[in-house]
Design a protein around this motif. Sequence first.
Motif, PDB file in Angstrom:
ATOM      1  N   TRP A  36     -15.624   2.329 -15.377  1.00 51.22           N
ATOM      2  CA  TRP A  36     -15.509   1.018 -14.729  1.00 51.22           C
ATOM      3  C   TRP A  36     -14.070   0.517 -14.778  1.00 51.22           C
ATOM      4  CZ3 TRP A  36     -13.763  -3.846 -15.537  1.00 51.22           C
ATOM      5  CH2 TRP A  36     -14.204  -4.844 -14.656  1.00 51.22           C
ATOM      6  N   VAL A  37     -13.438   0.602 -15.939  1.00 51.84           N
ATOM      7  CA  VAL A  37     -12.074   0.097 -16.105  1.00 51.84           C
ATOM      8  C   VAL A  37     -11.107   0.843 -15.191  1.00 51.84           C
ATOM      9  CG1 VAL A  37     -10.139  -0.115 -17.714  1.00 51.84           C
ATOM     10  CG2 VAL A  37     -12.457  -0.691 -18.464  1.00 51.84           C
ATOM     11  N   LEU A  38     -11.183   2.170 -15.186  1.00 48.96           N
ATOM     12  CA  LEU A  38     -10.260   2.961 -14.369  1.00 48.96           C
ATOM     13  C   LEU A  38     -10.458   2.693 -12.879  1.00 48.96           C
ATOM     14  CD1 LEU A  38     -10.429   6.377 -16.280  1.00 48.96           C
ATOM     15  CD2 LEU A  38      -8.550   4.726 -16.291  1.00 48.96           C
ATOM     16  N   THR A  39     -11.707   2.556 -12.463  1.00 52.41           N
ATOM     17  CA  THR A  39     -11.986   2.284 -11.053  1.00 52.41           C
ATOM     18  C   THR A  39     -11.468   0.910 -10.662  1.00 52.41           C
ATOM     19  OG1 THR A  39     -13.960   3.680 -11.133  1.00 52.41           O
ATOM     20  CG2 THR A  39     -13.807   2.121  -9.310  1.00 52.41           C
ATOM     21  N   TYR A  40     -11.703  -0.084 -11.507  1.00 52.14           N
ATOM     22  CA  TYR A  40     -11.267  -1.444 -11.211  1.00 52.14           C
ATOM     23  C   TYR A  40      -9.746  -1.519 -11.059  1.00 52.14           C
ATOM     24  CZ  TYR A  40     -10.459  -6.445 -11.575  1.00 52.14           C
ATOM     25  OH  TYR A  40     -10.051  -7.720 -11.316  1.00 52.14           O
ATOM     26  N   LEU A  41      -9.040  -0.822 -11.904  1.00 55.40           N
ATOM     27  CA  LEU A  41      -7.585  -0.916 -11.893  1.00 55.40           C
ATOM     28  C   LEU A  41      -6.946  -0.142 -10.745  1.00 55.40           C
ATOM     29  CD1 LEU A  41      -6.763  -0.574 -15.711  1.00 55.40           C
ATOM     30  CD2 LEU A  41      -6.706  -2.650 -14.328  1.00 55.40           C
ATOM     31  N   TYR A  42      -7.470   1.053 -10.437  1.00 60.51           N
ATOM     32  CA  TYR A  42      -6.688   1.970  -9.613  1.00 60.51           C
ATOM     33  C   TYR A  42      -7.325   2.489  -8.325  1.00 60.51           C
ATOM     34  CZ  TYR A  42      -3.997   2.075 -13.940  1.00 60.51           C
ATOM     35  OH  TYR A  42      -3.268   1.709 -15.038  1.00 60.51           O
ATOM     36  N   CYS A  43      -8.606   2.287  -8.122  1.00 61.14           N
ATOM     37  CA  CYS A  43      -9.243   2.876  -6.940  1.00 61.14           C
ATOM     38  C   CYS A  43      -9.239   1.900  -5.760  1.00 61.14           C
ATOM     39  CB  CYS A  43     -10.687   3.283  -7.259  1.00 61.14           C
ATOM     40  SG  CYS A  43     -11.493   4.133  -5.879  1.00 61.14           S
ATOM     41  N   PRO A  44      -8.587   2.234  -4.640  1.00 63.04           N
ATOM     42  CA  PRO A  44      -8.581   1.343  -3.476  1.00 63.04           C
ATOM     43  C   PRO A  44      -9.857   1.479  -2.665  1.00 63.04           C
ATOM     44  CG  PRO A  44      -7.339   3.318  -2.971  1.00 63.04           C
ATOM     45  CD  PRO A  44      -7.774   3.444  -4.416  1.00 63.04           C
ATOM     46  N   GLU A  45     -10.159   0.475  -1.873  1.00 66.88           N
ATOM     47  CA  GLU A  45     -11.282   0.526  -0.941  1.00 66.88           C
ATOM     48  C   GLU A  45     -10.814   1.240   0.329  1.00 66.88           C
ATOM     49  OE1 GLU A  45     -14.287   0.949   0.842  1.00 66.88           O
ATOM     50  OE2 GLU A  45     -14.663  -0.265  -0.964  1.00 66.88           O
ATOM     51  N   THR A  46     -11.473   2.330   0.669  1.00 64.15           N
ATOM     52  CA  THR A  46     -11.060   3.149   1.822  1.00 64.15           C
ATOM     53  C   THR A  46     -11.997   3.028   3.018  1.00 64.15           C
ATOM     54  OG1 THR A  46     -12.263   5.064   0.929  1.00 64.15           O
ATOM     55  CG2 THR A  46      -9.939   4.835   0.313  1.00 64.15           C
ATOM     56  N   GLY A  47     -13.083   2.260   2.869  1.00 65.19           N
ATOM     57  CA  GLY A  47     -14.079   2.164   3.935  1.00 65.19           C
ATOM     58  C   GLY A  47     -13.610   1.348   5.126  1.00 65.19           C
ATOM     59  N   ASN A  48     -14.093   1.696   6.310  1.00 64.87           N
ATOM     60  CA  ASN A  48     -13.819   0.977   7.567  1.00 64.87           C
ATOM     61  C   ASN A  48     -12.330   0.934   7.909  1.00 64.87           C
ATOM     62  OD1 ASN A  48     -16.537   0.582   7.679  1.00 64.87           O
ATOM     63  ND2 ASN A  48     -16.482  -1.638   7.497  1.00 64.87           N
ATOM     64  N   ARG A  49     -11.577   1.913   7.400  1.00 70.07           N
ATOM     65  CA  ARG A  49     -10.168   2.056   7.746  1.00 70.07           C
ATOM     66  C   ARG A  49      -9.941   3.464   8.295  1.00 70.07           C
ATOM     67  NH1 ARG A  49      -9.674  -1.210   2.821  1.00 70.07           N
ATOM     68  NH2 ARG A  49      -8.469  -3.081   3.307  1.00 70.07           N
ATOM     69  N   THR A  50      -8.948   3.598   9.182  1.00 75.18           N
ATOM     70  CA  THR A  50      -8.608   4.926   9.685  1.00 75.18           C
ATOM     71  C   THR A  50      -7.936   5.730   8.574  1.00 75.18           C
ATOM     72  OG1 THR A  50      -6.390   4.314  10.447  1.00 75.18           O
ATOM     73  CG2 THR A  50      -8.224   3.954  11.989  1.00 75.18           C
ATOM     74  N   PHE A  51      -7.837   7.037   8.787  1.00 69.25           N
ATOM     75  CA  PHE A  51      -7.145   7.876   7.812  1.00 69.25           C
ATOM     76  C   PHE A  51      -5.714   7.370   7.612  1.00 69.25           C
ATOM     77  CE2 PHE A  51     -10.057  11.272   9.669  1.00 69.25           C
ATOM     78  CZ  PHE A  51     -10.973  11.173   8.637  1.00 69.25           C
ATOM     79  N   GLU A  52      -5.069   7.009   8.713  1.00 73.76           N
ATOM     80  CA  GLU A  52      -3.679   6.560   8.655  1.00 73.76           C
ATOM     81  C   GLU A  52      -3.547   5.220   7.911  1.00 73.76           C
ATOM     82  OE1 GLU A  52      -4.174   9.770  11.106  1.00 73.76           O
ATOM     83  OE2 GLU A  52      -5.165   7.831  11.449  1.00 73.76           O
ATOM     84  N   GLU A  53      -4.493   4.308   8.114  1.00 71.98           N
ATOM     85  CA  GLU A  53      -4.461   3.021   7.407  1.00 71.98           C
ATOM     86  C   GLU A  53      -4.609   3.211   5.901  1.00 71.98           C
ATOM     87  OE1 GLU A  53      -6.248  -0.026  10.796  1.00 71.98           O
ATOM     88  OE2 GLU A  53      -7.623   1.031   9.441  1.00 71.98           O
ATOM     89  N   ASN A  54      -5.442   4.168   5.506  1.00 76.39           N
ATOM     90  CA  ASN A  54      -5.598   4.427   4.075  1.00 76.39           C
ATOM     91  C   ASN A  54      -4.328   5.003   3.471  1.00 76.39           C
ATOM     92  OD1 ASN A  54      -8.241   3.527   3.530  1.00 76.39           O
ATOM     93  ND2 ASN A  54      -9.110   5.339   4.494  1.00 76.39           N
ATOM     94  N   GLN A  55      -3.604   5.804   4.254  1.00 71.56           N
ATOM     95  CA  GLN A  55      -2.345   6.343   3.749  1.00 71.56           C
ATOM     96  C   GLN A  55      -1.290   5.248   3.589  1.00 71.56           C
ATOM     97  OE1 GLN A  55      -1.447   9.868   6.235  1.00 71.56           O
ATOM     98  NE2 GLN A  55      -3.670  10.115   6.315  1.00 71.56           N
ATOM     99  N   GLU A  56      -1.425   4.161   4.346  1.00 64.98           N
ATOM    100  CA  GLU A  56      -0.485   3.041   4.214  1.00 64.98           C
ATOM    101  C   GLU A  56      -0.576   2.389   2.830  1.00 64.98           C
ATOM    102  OE1 GLU A  56      -1.339   0.410   7.414  1.00 64.98           O
ATOM    103  OE2 GLU A  56      -0.652   1.811   8.969  1.00 64.98           O
ATOM    104  N   PHE A  57      -1.754   2.457   2.214  1.00 62.85           N
ATOM    105  CA  PHE A  57      -1.902   1.909   0.856  1.00 62.85           C
ATOM    106  C   PHE A  57      -0.929   2.580  -0.100  1.00 62.85           C
ATOM    107  CE2 PHE A  57      -3.634   2.697  -3.389  1.00 62.85           C
ATOM    108  CZ  PHE A  57      -3.773   1.405  -3.866  1.00 62.85           C
ATOM    109  N   PHE A  58      -0.804   3.898   0.008  1.00 64.58           N
ATOM    110  CA  PHE A  58       0.044   4.637  -0.919  1.00 64.58           C
ATOM    111  C   PHE A  58       1.529   4.384  -0.640  1.00 64.58           C
ATOM    112  CE2 PHE A  58      -4.015   6.839  -0.609  1.00 64.58           C
ATOM    113  CZ  PHE A  58      -4.399   6.809  -1.939  1.00 64.58           C
ATOM    114  N   SER A  59       1.865   4.171   0.617  1.00 67.10           N
ATOM    115  CA  SER A  59       3.241   3.792   0.948  1.00 67.10           C
ATOM    116  C   SER A  59       3.564   2.415   0.374  1.00 67.10           C
ATOM    117  CB  SER A  59       3.430   3.779   2.474  1.00 67.10           C
ATOM    118  OG  SER A  59       3.207   5.053   3.027  1.00 67.10           O
ATOM    119  N   ALA A  60       2.615   1.475   0.514  1.00 64.42           N
ATOM    120  CA  ALA A  60       2.814   0.128  -0.024  1.00 64.42           C
ATOM    121  C   ALA A  60       2.896   0.151  -1.546  1.00 64.42           C
ATOM    122  CB  ALA A  60       1.679  -0.786   0.433  1.00 64.42           C
TER     123      ALA A  60
END
Length: 521
Positions: A456-480
């Motif tokens: 729970w702790v690791l997921t809360y801190l570090y896992c982004p929500e990837t649903g309802n986004r394009t592959f490219e939009e999810n990659q923008e998270f890592f750039s940000a």
Amino acid sequence: MVGFNVRKVLDKQTQVVLFSSTAIALYGYDQGMMSLINTNKSYLSTMGITEESPIVGVIVSIYYLGCAVGAVLASKFADVKGRRPGIFACLATASAGNLLMFVAGFGKMGQSSNLALATMLVGRIVMGLGVGGIDSVVPVYSSELSSDDQRGTALAQEFQANIFGLNMAFIVNIIVTHRLGKWDQWAWRTPIIAMQIYPALLFAGANLLPETPRWLVFNGDEDRAKKSIARVFGKDAVDDRIKELRDAQKQEEEAGSVSYADMLLPSGSQFHPTIITIMGQVNQALTGYGAVSVYGPQIFELLGFGVTESEYITLGNYLFYFMMMTLAWVLIDRVGRRRLMLQGALWLSISFALLTVLGGLASNRQQLSIPRLATGIPSIIVLYLATSVFGIGWLVPPWLIPTEIFPSTARAQGAAISVVIWGLANFAVTLLTPIGFNNLKYFLLLVFAATNAIAWVLTYLYCPETGNRTFEENQEFFSAAAEKGSWRVAKVDGGGYRTLPKGGDDGHEESETSPLLRGRE
């Protein structure tokens, strides 16, 4: 009504889900297959081991090492030859491994327990190579043939078939065990060979399915890509999707190819999404449900039930698991992957803590003068609900997220890394669980309560929500995240990746701590 069902079966997207579901069912079948084979007297005698021997755990767990290697080999093959050829190569490998398991100790080979054990171990490894490859390639194949807002639903439906496979194996096991007895060799060989129905069905439907348009465009075959899009999404979607794929290809060509070094070294361009992938599979293993799936009857024995009772209660648990998995594909694209995992880990931690208490009461029932049903019924209810929570919250997301966060040039490698970590983590869990049974008894359940809290702790801190986004939009998270200098989800893009994007399926955001089944506005 009949006409509607026929059209649905003929729909290409439905066929992709059915095909992928049947392939994923292999994974579940193996888990259910070994659960009662491990206690078959003929099997143990043929292998020259006892039920308490650590070799029992080795035979089960070595399969996961095969899965880890198979994932890497299959992802490379699928990148070069295509997703569909990769799946069929894996099916053939899994089928061959299954046949080796079936003939282990058969006929003259039965005169040597060492030869029988060696054959079984090789069969488990070879079958693992095939199933690990399937688990690596099928999620990629499915996600590349699904729309952005339906990827989770499609994969959740496929993983419901995983539970169907588990149920099928356990039912076959129970039927042959109780009809033939635990000393009959066909009581353990029959469940093994029955697995061949899955490769047979998949090979029979081979020509119905297309290659993914994304792989075709990225490998310079636009003509086939257009035909594939038309078959799966309709002719009206061809121009728009081809344009999207060309743009994505151009962007990734400018970014350059991705190697495993780019993914595994801290300086690599894909190191951050790789760590998210690893974390997801480790956290899934920490939930403890690899142990519950493989050693279900032994868990119920810890909770105070007899051997035969435990087998039937385990079957009931698996059937309930299968039915409740419907909620997974109903919810995963509506509430998001992250929120399902967070609430799932919380309730699993509470459930295992309760089961530890119930296990302690059951083991000391006579001294405490506690009626058998006083601990038995609550144990069944808690473990049934916990299994359902795992299926809804944790079975699918760790497999889905890696298919959504990598660029196309790294998606197969990302899926392979996911399966490698899954294989290694489950190797450890299934190897150590029998040892835990023998030494910790019901306190093993308390260990799972603690590991779920860590998840729970690791997921809360570090896992982004990837649903309802394009592959490219999810990659923008890592750039940000790189620009921000932090991997904490709450600190990246103003915390926007903690929930589904605004304007999703219902037009508003919900807190990741809100109850899943509250009334929808």
